[in-house]
Design a protein around this motif. Structure first.
Motif, PDB file in Angstrom:
ATOM      1  N   ARG A   1     -11.411 -35.470 -21.249  1.00 46.43           N
ATOM      2  CA  ARG A   1     -11.358 -36.902 -20.927  1.00 46.43           C
ATOM      3  C   ARG A   1     -12.320 -37.224 -19.788  1.00 46.43           C
ATOM      4  O   ARG A   1     -12.995 -38.268 -19.793  1.00 46.43           O
ATOM      5  CB  ARG A   1      -9.925 -37.311 -20.550  1.00 46.43           C
ATOM      6  CG  ARG A   1      -8.999 -37.549 -21.748  1.00 46.43           C
ATOM      7  CD  ARG A   1      -7.723 -38.252 -21.321  1.00 46.43           C
ATOM      8  NE  ARG A   1      -6.901 -37.433 -20.443  1.00 46.43           N
ATOM      9  CZ  ARG A   1      -5.950 -36.598 -20.876  1.00 46.43           C
ATOM     10  NH1 ARG A   1      -5.694 -36.485 -22.186  1.00 46.43           N
ATOM     11  NH2 ARG A   1      -5.231 -35.895 -20.011  1.00 46.43           N
ATOM     12  N   LYS A   2     -12.377 -36.335 -18.812  1.00 46.39           N
ATOM     13  CA  LYS A   2     -13.277 -36.556 -17.677  1.00 46.39           C
ATOM     14  C   LYS A   2     -14.739 -36.463 -18.115  1.00 46.39           C
ATOM     15  O   LYS A   2     -15.581 -37.260 -17.668  1.00 46.39           O
ATOM     16  CB  LYS A   2     -12.973 -35.537 -16.571  1.00 46.39           C
ATOM     17  CG  LYS A   2     -11.616 -35.781 -15.909  1.00 46.39           C
ATOM     18  CD  LYS A   2     -11.286 -34.737 -14.870  1.00 46.39           C
ATOM     19  CE  LYS A   2      -9.938 -35.070 -14.213  1.00 46.39           C
ATOM     20  NZ  LYS A   2      -9.545 -34.085 -13.187  1.00 46.39           N
ATOM     21  N   ILE A   3     -15.034 -35.513 -18.994  1.00 42.59           N
ATOM     22  CA  ILE A   3     -16.404 -35.414 -19.510  1.00 42.59           C
ATOM     23  C   ILE A   3     -16.734 -36.639 -20.352  1.00 42.59           C
ATOM     24  O   ILE A   3     -17.857 -37.161 -20.317  1.00 42.59           O
ATOM     25  CB  ILE A   3     -16.579 -34.118 -20.321  1.00 42.59           C
ATOM     26  CG1 ILE A   3     -16.371 -32.892 -19.421  1.00 42.59           C
ATOM     27  CG2 ILE A   3     -17.976 -34.058 -20.941  1.00 42.59           C
ATOM     28  CD1 ILE A   3     -16.389 -31.564 -20.149  1.00 42.59           C
ATOM     29  N   ALA A   4     -15.739 -37.149 -21.089  1.00 46.64           N
ATOM     30  CA  ALA A   4     -15.950 -38.354 -21.895  1.00 46.64           C
ATOM     31  C   ALA A   4     -16.278 -39.553 -20.995  1.00 46.64           C
ATOM     32  O   ALA A   4     -17.155 -40.371 -21.327  1.00 46.64           O
ATOM     33  CB  ALA A   4     -14.712 -38.653 -22.742  1.00 46.64           C
ATOM     34  N   ARG A   5     -15.592 -39.668 -19.860  1.00 46.04           N
ATOM     35  CA  ARG A   5     -15.871 -40.763 -18.937  1.00 46.04           C
ATOM     36  C   ARG A   5     -17.312 -40.701 -18.447  1.00 46.04           C
ATOM     37  O   ARG A   5     -18.012 -41.721 -18.359  1.00 46.04           O
ATOM     38  CB  ARG A   5     -14.922 -40.710 -17.740  1.00 46.04           C
ATOM     39  CG  ARG A   5     -13.486 -41.086 -18.047  1.00 46.04           C
ATOM     40  CD  ARG A   5     -12.663 -41.236 -16.774  1.00 46.04           C
ATOM     41  NE  ARG A   5     -11.252 -41.010 -17.056  1.00 46.04           N
ATOM     42  CZ  ARG A   5     -10.530 -40.003 -16.588  1.00 46.04           C
ATOM     43  NH1 ARG A   5     -11.090 -39.115 -15.790  1.00 46.04           N
ATOM     44  NH2 ARG A   5      -9.248 -39.882 -16.903  1.00 46.04           N
ATOM     45  N   VAL A   6     -17.734 -39.484 -18.131  1.00 47.79           N
ATOM     46  CA  VAL A   6     -19.112 -39.310 -17.676  1.00 47.79           C
ATOM     47  C   VAL A   6     -20.086 -39.611 -18.805  1.00 47.79           C
ATOM     48  O   VAL A   6     -21.122 -40.253 -18.602  1.00 47.79           O
ATOM     49  CB  VAL A   6     -19.308 -37.880 -17.124  1.00 47.79           C
ATOM     50  CG1 VAL A   6     -20.790 -37.568 -16.933  1.00 47.79           C
ATOM     51  CG2 VAL A   6     -18.556 -37.714 -15.810  1.00 47.79           C
ATOM     52  N   GLY A   7     -19.753 -39.143 -20.014  1.00 45.25           N
ATOM     53  CA  GLY A   7     -20.610 -39.437 -21.161  1.00 45.25           C
ATOM     54  C   GLY A   7     -20.759 -40.927 -21.391  1.00 45.25           C
ATOM     55  O   GLY A   7     -21.866 -41.424 -21.659  1.00 45.25           O
ATOM     56  N   LYS A   8     -19.658 -41.664 -21.303  1.00 44.57           N
ATOM     57  CA  LYS A   8     -19.697 -43.124 -21.479  1.00 44.57           C
ATOM     58  C   LYS A   8     -20.536 -43.776 -20.393  1.00 44.57           C
ATOM     59  O   LYS A   8     -21.339 -44.689 -20.656  1.00 44.57           O
ATOM     60  CB  LYS A   8     -18.289 -43.704 -21.468  1.00 44.57           C
ATOM     61  CG  LYS A   8     -18.235 -45.214 -21.747  1.00 44.57           C
ATOM     62  CD  LYS A   8     -16.811 -45.720 -21.766  1.00 44.57           C
ATOM     63  CE  LYS A   8     -16.769 -47.184 -22.158  1.00 44.57           C
ATOM     64  NZ  LYS A   8     -17.592 -48.031 -21.271  1.00 44.57           N
ATOM     65  N   ALA A   9     -20.365 -43.310 -19.149  1.00 49.58           N
ATOM     66  CA  ALA A   9     -21.133 -43.880 -18.042  1.00 49.58           C
ATOM     67  C   ALA A   9     -22.634 -43.659 -18.242  1.00 49.58           C
ATOM     68  O   ALA A   9     -23.450 -44.553 -17.983  1.00 49.58           O
ATOM     69  CB  ALA A   9     -20.677 -43.256 -16.723  1.00 49.58           C
ATOM     70  N   ILE A  10     -22.994 -42.475 -18.718  1.00 49.70           N
ATOM     71  CA  ILE A  10     -24.408 -42.169 -18.973  1.00 49.70           C
ATOM     72  C   ILE A  10     -24.954 -43.073 -20.077  1.00 49.70           C
ATOM     73  O   ILE A  10     -26.059 -43.628 -19.967  1.00 49.70           O
ATOM     74  CB  ILE A  10     -24.581 -40.688 -19.348  1.00 49.70           C
ATOM     75  CG1 ILE A  10     -24.288 -39.796 -18.126  1.00 49.70           C
ATOM     76  CG2 ILE A  10     -25.995 -40.417 -19.874  1.00 49.70           C
ATOM     77  CD1 ILE A  10     -24.197 -38.326 -18.453  1.00 49.70           C
ATOM     78  N   CYS A  11     -24.181 -43.235 -21.143  1.00 47.60           N
ATOM     79  CA  CYS A  11     -24.614 -44.090 -22.260  1.00 47.60           C
ATOM     80  C   CYS A  11     -24.768 -45.543 -21.804  1.00 47.60           C
ATOM     81  O   CYS A  11     -25.737 -46.213 -22.165  1.00 47.60           O
ATOM     82  CB  CYS A  11     -23.622 -44.003 -23.416  1.00 47.60           C
ATOM     83  SG  CYS A  11     -23.632 -42.406 -24.261  1.00 47.60           S
ATOM     84  N   ASP A  12     -23.816 -46.020 -21.005  1.00 48.06           N
ATOM     85  CA  ASP A  12     -23.893 -47.389 -20.501  1.00 48.06           C
ATOM     86  C   ASP A  12     -25.142 -47.585 -19.651  1.00 48.06           C
ATOM     87  O   ASP A  12     -25.834 -48.612 -19.767  1.00 48.06           O
ATOM     88  CB  ASP A  12     -22.642 -47.739 -19.693  1.00 48.06           C
ATOM     89  CG  ASP A  12     -21.387 -47.866 -20.551  1.00 48.06           C
ATOM     90  OD1 ASP A  12     -21.538 -47.984 -21.792  1.00 48.06           O
ATOM     91  OD2 ASP A  12     -20.279 -47.837 -19.988  1.00 48.06           O
ATOM     92  N   MET A  13     -25.419 -46.609 -18.801  1.00 48.73           N
ATOM     93  CA  MET A  13     -26.607 -46.703 -17.949  1.00 48.73           C
ATOM     94  C   MET A  13     -27.877 -46.679 -18.789  1.00 48.73           C
ATOM     95  O   MET A  13     -28.838 -47.406 -18.499  1.00 48.73           O
ATOM     96  CB  MET A  13     -26.619 -45.553 -16.932  1.00 48.73           C
ATOM     97  CG  MET A  13     -25.614 -45.707 -15.805  1.00 48.73           C
ATOM     98  SD  MET A  13     -25.805 -44.460 -14.507  1.00 48.73           S
ATOM     99  CE  MET A  13     -25.245 -42.988 -15.373  1.00 48.73           C
ATOM    100  N   SER A  14     -27.882 -45.869 -19.847  1.00 52.37           N
ATOM    101  CA  SER A  14     -29.059 -45.774 -20.726  1.00 52.37           C
ATOM    102  C   SER A  14     -29.307 -47.091 -21.442  1.00 52.37           C
ATOM    103  O   SER A  14     -30.451 -47.552 -21.556  1.00 52.37           O
ATOM    104  CB  SER A  14     -28.869 -44.647 -21.744  1.00 52.37           C
ATOM    105  OG  SER A  14     -28.773 -43.400 -21.114  1.00 52.37           O
ATOM    106  N   VAL A  15     -28.234 -47.706 -21.916  1.00 54.89           N
ATOM    107  CA  VAL A  15     -28.355 -48.998 -22.606  1.00 54.89           C
ATOM    108  C   VAL A  15     -28.874 -50.070 -21.652  1.00 54.89           C
ATOM    109  O   VAL A  15     -29.777 -50.860 -21.992  1.00 54.89           O
ATOM    110  CB  VAL A  15     -26.995 -49.413 -23.221  1.00 54.89           C
ATOM    111  CG1 VAL A  15     -27.073 -50.847 -23.734  1.00 54.89           C
ATOM    112  CG2 VAL A  15     -26.618 -48.463 -24.339  1.00 54.89           C
TER     113      VAL A  15
END
Length: 340
Positions: free
Chosen positions: A315-329
């Motif tokens: 779940r913690k890695i997923a949060r980081v993954g989402k944050a990275i994707c949001d920043m990329s977008v």
């Protein structure tokens, strides 16, 4: 107390290791790099004892990591680890990872042994296919070369088997182990066949603290626990859970992660942004991970990890993954707006 004298615990742990593996003889040390150093010495000594003193070269794979002493660094052969510690010790040759033809052509009359990790941890959590390992065994037999395995990271249950080599069905000549053998206490060992072990006569190697009574008491308990079939089955089930969730993260957050590697509870998550940035973001989530080569995030939980702990970590890695994707977008949108 040193190995000049009989240590009852050493005899007990050595006997247990021999019962559980291919080995006929065991020598104890304190760490993984010491175990690798002895493995190299034993391979050279084996040929020297047979009068073939020209066989002193060890072949390793690019991307491997074998320790931080000078011999182990030379076996690793990577400039980033050797810089500032030159000259490099002679007698080592690296060949490309996974290229069997290159390995085969590198074997010569000077080759003493081929040293491999079943899974390259530092090199990007890259698993060597069982078919490749079997071909290496055949190559060694064909040319009277010893097969050395560095199982400092993969040994003692990490892959879901007691040792990583078991998956391939090969019988190595020498195996270096440490880390998991002590369950947190410093201990290492080299496992060898009788023909290799007998070449290491008294005086050819030694260790003041290697195999000390406390280390042997710890190692004996660790082996009793980890070698139990139910324990190893639990490791395999946990690894399946971890890998499935890691693969799901790759599909969900493709701007953050693009692949899963490894075996057992040694899993690599290949990152799109620099892996050290991901490590730092996970640190803020109170999840400790380490980077590996090829921009891979290394996930190495304890063998006793629970399902809840795996789920929490992912779940913690997923949060980081989402944050990275949001920043990329957002970054892409900003670039698009600026271009317009």
């Amino acid at each position: 107390m040193s190995n000049l004298y009989t240590v009852e615990g050493q005899e007990q742990v050595a006997k247990r290791l021999c019962e559980l593996t291919f080995a006929d003889r065991v020598f104890f040390c304190n760490s993984g790099t010491e175990a690798v150093e002895l493995a190299i010495k034993a391979a050279r000594r084996y040929h020297h004892s047979r009068g073939d003193i020209s066989r002193n070269q060890i072949i390793t794979l690019e991307g491997g990591f074998h320790g931080r002493t000078l011999g182990a660094l030379a076996a690793t052969g990577r400039d980033e680890y050797l810089k500032g510690f030159e000259p490099r010790n002679p007698g080592f040759l690296q060949v490309p990872f996974g290229d069997f033809e290159e390995l085969e052509s590198a074997v010569s009359e000077q080759t003493a042994g081929i040293l491999l990790e079943p899974v390259q941890g530092e090199g990007g959590v890259r698993t060597i296919p069982c078919s490749y390992i079997r071909r290496v065994r055949e190559l060694c037999d064909r040319h009277n070369v010893l097969m050395l395995l560095d199982e400092v990271q993969t040994g003692i249950g990490r892959t879901g088997r007691l040792f990583g080599y078991e998956e391939s069905g090969v019988v190595p000549d020498i195996v270096a182990v440490a880390k998991g053998l002590g369950g947190g206490f410093p201990v290492g060992a080299v496992l060898a066949t009788e023909s290799v072990g007998i070449a290491m006569q008294p005086g050819s190697h030694g260790s003041t603290f290697g195999g000390n009574p406390l280390a042997m008491s710890v190692a004996k308990v660790v082996l009793d626990i980890v070698s139990a079939p139910a324990f190893l089955e639990r490791v395999r089930m946990a690894s399946i859970r971890l890998r499935k969730q890691a693969e799901l993260l790759v599909s969900m957050y493709s701007l953050a992660f693009d692949g899963v590697t490894g075996a057992g509870l040694l899993v690599g998550l290949r990152c799109i942004p620099p892996v050290r940035e991901v490590v730092n973001m996970l640190y803020e989530q109170k999840l400790l991970c380490v980077p590996a080569g090829n921009n891979v995030l290394r996930l190495v939980p304890p063998l006793t990890v629970s399902d809840d702990e795996i789920d929490d970590a992912m779940r913690k890695i997923a949060r980081v993954g989402k944050a990275i994707c949001d920043m990329s977008v957002k970054r892409r949108k900003s670039l698009t707006d600026a271009a317009v």
